[in-house]
Motif scaffolding. Sequence first.
Motif, PDB file in Angstrom:
ATOM      1  N   PHE A   5       0.856  -1.180   0.000  1.00  0.00           N
ATOM      2  CA  PHE A   5       0.000   0.000   0.000  1.00  0.00           C
ATOM      3  C   PHE A   5       0.897   1.235   0.000  1.00  0.00           C
ATOM      4  O   PHE A   5       1.786   1.370   0.829  1.00  0.00           O
ATOM      5  CB  PHE A   5      -0.881  -0.026   1.260  1.00  0.00           C
ATOM      6  N   PHE A  10      -1.387   8.059  -1.113  1.00  0.00           N
ATOM      7  CA  PHE A  10      -2.728   8.329  -0.594  1.00  0.00           C
ATOM      8  C   PHE A  10      -2.743   9.605   0.246  1.00  0.00           C
ATOM      9  O   PHE A  10      -3.657  10.422   0.116  1.00  0.00           O
ATOM     10  CB  PHE A  10      -3.246   7.136   0.224  1.00  0.00           C
ATOM     11  N   VAL A  38      -5.208  -1.027   6.769  1.00  0.00           N
ATOM     12  CA  VAL A  38      -5.046  -1.020   5.312  1.00  0.00           C
ATOM     13  C   VAL A  38      -3.758  -0.287   4.952  1.00  0.00           C
ATOM     14  O   VAL A  38      -2.961  -0.774   4.148  1.00  0.00           O
ATOM     15  CB  VAL A  38      -6.261  -0.357   4.623  1.00  0.00           C
ATOM     16  N   PRO A  45      -7.723  -3.699   1.239  1.00  0.00           N
ATOM     17  CA  PRO A  45      -9.008  -3.009   1.126  1.00  0.00           C
ATOM     18  C   PRO A  45      -9.974  -3.848   0.284  1.00  0.00           C
ATOM     19  O   PRO A  45      -9.549  -4.580  -0.615  1.00  0.00           O
ATOM     20  CB  PRO A  45      -8.661  -1.697   0.423  1.00  0.00           C
ATOM     21  N   LEU A  50     -12.130   0.374  -2.135  1.00  0.00           N
ATOM     22  CA  LEU A  50     -11.323   0.943  -3.216  1.00  0.00           C
ATOM     23  C   LEU A  50     -12.149   1.900  -4.059  1.00  0.00           C
ATOM     24  O   LEU A  50     -11.662   2.963  -4.453  1.00  0.00           O
ATOM     25  CB  LEU A  50     -10.746  -0.169  -4.093  1.00  0.00           C
ATOM     26  N   THR A  65      -6.342   1.159  -7.184  1.00  0.00           N
ATOM     27  CA  THR A  65      -6.118  -0.268  -6.943  1.00  0.00           C
ATOM     28  C   THR A  65      -4.632  -0.597  -6.999  1.00  0.00           C
ATOM     29  O   THR A  65      -4.114  -1.312  -6.137  1.00  0.00           O
ATOM     30  CB  THR A  65      -6.891  -1.109  -7.979  1.00  0.00           C
ATOM     31  N   SER A  68      -2.903   0.784  -3.989  1.00  0.00           N
ATOM     32  CA  SER A  68      -3.288   0.112  -2.750  1.00  0.00           C
ATOM     33  C   SER A  68      -2.559  -1.212  -2.577  1.00  0.00           C
ATOM     34  O   SER A  68      -2.673  -1.845  -1.527  1.00  0.00           O
ATOM     35  CB  SER A  68      -4.800  -0.133  -2.716  1.00  0.00           C
TER      36      SER A  68
END
Length: 111
Positions: A5, A10, A38, A45, A50, A65, A68
Amino acid sequence: MSLFFDADWFDAKLAERGLDRAALAIAAGLERTDLHAVFINERAPTAEELETFARVLQSDLVEVTLKSGVAAREAPPTNAEPEDRIESIEARLDAIDNWLAEFEQSKKKSA
C-alpha cells in the motif's frame, strides 16, 4: 512480487483535497484503526472501499487499486524460467479474478 500500500501517495492525494485519513475512513465507513490496518498492509481493502477511495481522491479506480497494492503492473523478470513466468502470470490473473469477483459482489449488495 511484493505488493504494498502506497501510503505516501494516498496521503498526498488526500492533502491535495484538504482531507486527511480520518475523512477517508468516514467516507469508506471504516473505523480509523481499520483504515490504519489497510495503510500498513495488515489487511487488503475491499473492492467497495477501493471504489470509495477512488471517489474521495477523485482518481481512477485502476490507479487507486494499483497504489493500494491489490494489483501490480510489473511483469516477471525477463530472465525468469518459462515455468516461473507462467506461475507468476497465473498468480496475478487469479488475484485479478478474485478482486473482480469481490467487486461484483459488492456491487450486487449495494444495488
